[in-house]
Design a protein around this motif. Structure first.
Motif, PDB file in Angstrom:
ATOM      1  N   TYR A   1       6.731   8.937   8.472  1.00  0.00           N
ATOM      2  CA  TYR A   1       7.421   9.569   7.343  1.00  0.00           C
ATOM      3  C   TYR A   1       8.599  10.404   7.857  1.00  0.00           C
ATOM      4  N   ALA A   2       8.389  11.173   8.920  1.00  0.00           N
ATOM      5  CA  ALA A   2       9.445  12.010   9.495  1.00  0.00           C
ATOM      6  C   ALA A   2      10.620  11.155   9.981  1.00  0.00           C
ATOM      7  N   GLU A   3      10.337   9.971  10.513  1.00  0.00           N
ATOM      8  CA  GLU A   3      11.408   9.079  10.971  1.00  0.00           C
ATOM      9  C   GLU A   3      12.258   8.581   9.807  1.00  0.00           C
ATOM     10  N   ARG A   4      11.644   8.293   8.685  1.00  0.00           N
ATOM     11  CA  ARG A   4      12.383   7.715   7.557  1.00  0.00           C
ATOM     12  C   ARG A   4      12.963   8.771   6.622  1.00  0.00           C
ATOM     13  N   TYR A   5      12.238   9.848   6.411  1.00  0.00           N
ATOM     14  CA  TYR A   5      12.646  10.846   5.419  1.00  0.00           C
ATOM     15  C   TYR A   5      12.966  12.179   6.079  1.00  0.00           C
ATOM     16  N   ARG A   6      11.960  12.978   6.317  1.00  0.00           N
ATOM     17  CA  ARG A   6      12.082  14.283   6.963  1.00  0.00           C
ATOM     18  C   ARG A   6      10.682  14.687   7.405  1.00  0.00           C
ATOM     19  N   THR A   7      10.597  15.704   8.246  1.00  0.00           N
ATOM     20  CA  THR A   7       9.284  16.171   8.687  1.00  0.00           C
ATOM     21  C   THR A   7       8.547  16.750   7.487  1.00  0.00           C
ATOM     22  N   PRO A   8       7.354  16.237   7.187  1.00  0.00           N
ATOM     23  CA  PRO A   8       6.612  16.773   6.043  1.00  0.00           C
ATOM     24  C   PRO A   8       6.068  18.165   6.343  1.00  0.00           C
ATOM     25  N   ARG A   9       5.932  18.956   5.313  1.00  0.00           N
ATOM     26  CA  ARG A   9       5.359  20.293   5.508  1.00  0.00           C
ATOM     27  C   ARG A   9       3.898  20.153   5.921  1.00  0.00           C
ATOM     28  N   VAL A  10       3.367  21.169   6.542  1.00  0.00           N
ATOM     29  CA  VAL A  10       1.965  21.177   6.941  1.00  0.00           C
ATOM     30  C   VAL A  10       1.101  21.177   5.685  1.00  0.00           C
ATOM     31  N   ASN A  11       0.097  20.323   5.678  1.00  0.00           N
ATOM     32  CA  ASN A  11      -0.781  20.221   4.515  1.00  0.00           C
ATOM     33  C   ASN A  11      -2.172  19.794   4.986  1.00  0.00           C
ATOM     34  N   PRO A  12      -3.110  20.718   5.065  1.00  0.00           N
ATOM     35  CA  PRO A  12      -4.457  20.364   5.522  1.00  0.00           C
ATOM     36  C   PRO A  12      -5.194  19.428   4.563  1.00  0.00           C
ATOM     37  N   GLN A  13      -4.692  19.249   3.351  1.00  0.00           N
ATOM     38  CA  GLN A  13      -5.319  18.347   2.381  1.00  0.00           C
ATOM     39  C   GLN A  13      -4.678  16.950   2.381  1.00  0.00           C
ATOM     40  N   ARG A  14      -3.856  16.674   3.394  1.00  0.00           N
ATOM     41  CA  ARG A  14      -3.141  15.403   3.432  1.00  0.00           C
ATOM     42  C   ARG A  14      -4.071  14.254   3.794  1.00  0.00           C
ATOM     43  N   VAL A  15      -3.880  13.137   3.104  1.00  0.00           N
ATOM     44  CA  VAL A  15      -4.528  11.868   3.408  1.00  0.00           C
ATOM     45  C   VAL A  15      -3.445  10.794   3.362  1.00  0.00           C
ATOM     46  N   VAL A  16      -3.822   9.586   3.708  1.00  0.00           N
ATOM     47  CA  VAL A  16      -2.872   8.480   3.746  1.00  0.00           C
ATOM     48  C   VAL A  16      -3.391   7.323   2.907  1.00  0.00           C
ATOM     49  N   LEU A  17      -2.536   6.796   2.067  1.00  0.00           N
ATOM     50  CA  LEU A  17      -2.823   5.525   1.432  1.00  0.00           C
ATOM     51  C   LEU A  17      -2.237   4.455   2.341  1.00  0.00           C
ATOM     52  N   GLU A  18      -3.081   3.585   2.843  1.00  0.00           N
ATOM     53  CA  GLU A  18      -2.616   2.478   3.675  1.00  0.00           C
ATOM     54  C   GLU A  18      -2.721   1.208   2.855  1.00  0.00           C
ATOM     55  N   ILE A  19      -1.613   0.504   2.776  1.00  0.00           N
ATOM     56  CA  ILE A  19      -1.514  -0.685   1.932  1.00  0.00           C
ATOM     57  C   ILE A  19      -1.307  -1.909   2.813  1.00  0.00           C
ATOM     58  N   SER A  20      -2.261  -2.821   2.784  1.00  0.00           N
ATOM     59  CA  SER A  20      -2.112  -4.105   3.462  1.00  0.00           C
ATOM     60  C   SER A  20      -1.304  -5.005   2.538  1.00  0.00           C
ATOM     61  N   VAL A  21      -0.092  -5.311   2.935  1.00  0.00           N
ATOM     62  CA  VAL A  21       0.814  -6.076   2.087  1.00  0.00           C
ATOM     63  C   VAL A  21       0.318  -7.512   1.966  1.00  0.00           C
ATOM     64  N   THR A  22       0.227  -7.989   0.719  1.00  0.00           N
ATOM     65  CA  THR A  22      -0.212  -9.355   0.449  1.00  0.00           C
ATOM     66  C   THR A  22       0.885 -10.201  -0.192  1.00  0.00           C
ATOM     67  N   ARG A  23       1.905  -9.534  -0.742  1.00  0.00           N
ATOM     68  CA  ARG A  23       2.978 -10.266  -1.428  1.00  0.00           C
ATOM     69  C   ARG A  23       4.233  -9.429  -1.415  1.00  0.00           C
ATOM     70  N   VAL A  24       5.373 -10.097  -1.266  1.00  0.00           N
ATOM     71  CA  VAL A  24       6.680  -9.429  -1.268  1.00  0.00           C
ATOM     72  C   VAL A  24       7.542 -10.063  -2.350  1.00  0.00           C
ATOM     73  N   LEU A  25       8.151  -9.215  -3.171  1.00  0.00           N
ATOM     74  CA  LEU A  25       9.077  -9.660  -4.201  1.00  0.00           C
ATOM     75  C   LEU A  25      10.399  -8.928  -3.992  1.00  0.00           C
ATOM     76  N   GLY A  26      11.470  -9.455  -4.515  1.00  0.00           N
ATOM     77  CA  GLY A  26      12.721  -8.727  -4.459  1.00  0.00           C
ATOM     78  C   GLY A  26      13.935  -9.590  -4.194  1.00  0.00           C
ATOM     79  N   THR A  27      15.060  -8.921  -4.017  1.00  0.00           N
ATOM     80  CA  THR A  27      16.327  -9.600  -3.776  1.00  0.00           C
ATOM     81  C   THR A  27      16.649  -9.716  -2.302  1.00  0.00           C
ATOM     82  N   LEU A  28      15.824  -9.155  -1.451  1.00  0.00           N
ATOM     83  CA  LEU A  28      16.086  -9.208  -0.004  1.00  0.00           C
ATOM     84  C   LEU A  28      15.101 -10.117   0.693  1.00  0.00           C
TER      85      LEU A  28
END
Length: 176
Positions: A149-176
């Protein structure tokens, strides 16, 4: 799913700083759409969203089969109208947080998961990643998601309640 073959324009688009949306499904079948930051690990087809343990998106993912029976997980607490007012199948403390079962150097093992979609738009360029999401709270998984996240956006604030949603991609749609 290895997404590196989607081409340089696709890979660059998912490295650029864009706000995204995450769509989950409520118990009544309606869409729950919220703005999020998303990171993508193309080599293993894994998208990540950092969030708070008590968020609605975590509750919806956890309630929709994001459990890995091969890894450790907590059992849900007692349910009642008071602890589960929206009837989504977990207690208000979200004691059911899932351990995906793998280290940060590879995708977690999954049995099931919640169907979700993440989308980002920039003018006529857009890309949607559909997949199966699980909730992870192990420190190594959270730290890896925060690093990306820090590489793409900014360093996130400290949050002891943080968790991660991990998404296994099964399909891609779009113009790219």
């Amino acid at each position: 799913m290895d997404l590196r073959g989607r081409g340089p324009a696709f890979l660059e688009f998912w490295r650029e700083r864009h706000l995204c949306s995450l769509t989950t499904v409520r118990p009544d079948g309606t869409a729950h759409v919220v703005p999020v930051g998303v990171t993508l690990e193309p080599a293993v087809g894994l998208a990540r969203v950092i969030t708070m343990r008590g968020s609605r998106k975590v509750a919806l993912v956890a309630a929709r089969g994001a459990f890995d029976p091969t890894g450790p997980s907590a059992e849900p607490g007692p349910r009642s109208a008071e602890t589960d007012p929206e009837g989504i199948g977990i207690d208000s403390e979200l004691s059911v947080i899932v351990n995906g079962g793998a280290g940060v150097d590879g995708p977690p093992r999954r049995r099931g998961g919640a169907r979700v979609a993440v989308c980002q738009i920039d003018g006529g360029r857009w890309s949607t990643l559909e997949g199966l999401a699980v909730v992870r709270d192990e420190p190594a998984a959270v730290a890896e998601a925060e690093r990306r996240y820090a590489e793409r956006y900014r360093t996130p604030r400290v949050n002891p309640q943080r968790v991660v949603l991990e998404i296994s991609v099964t399909r891609v749609l779009g113009t790219l």
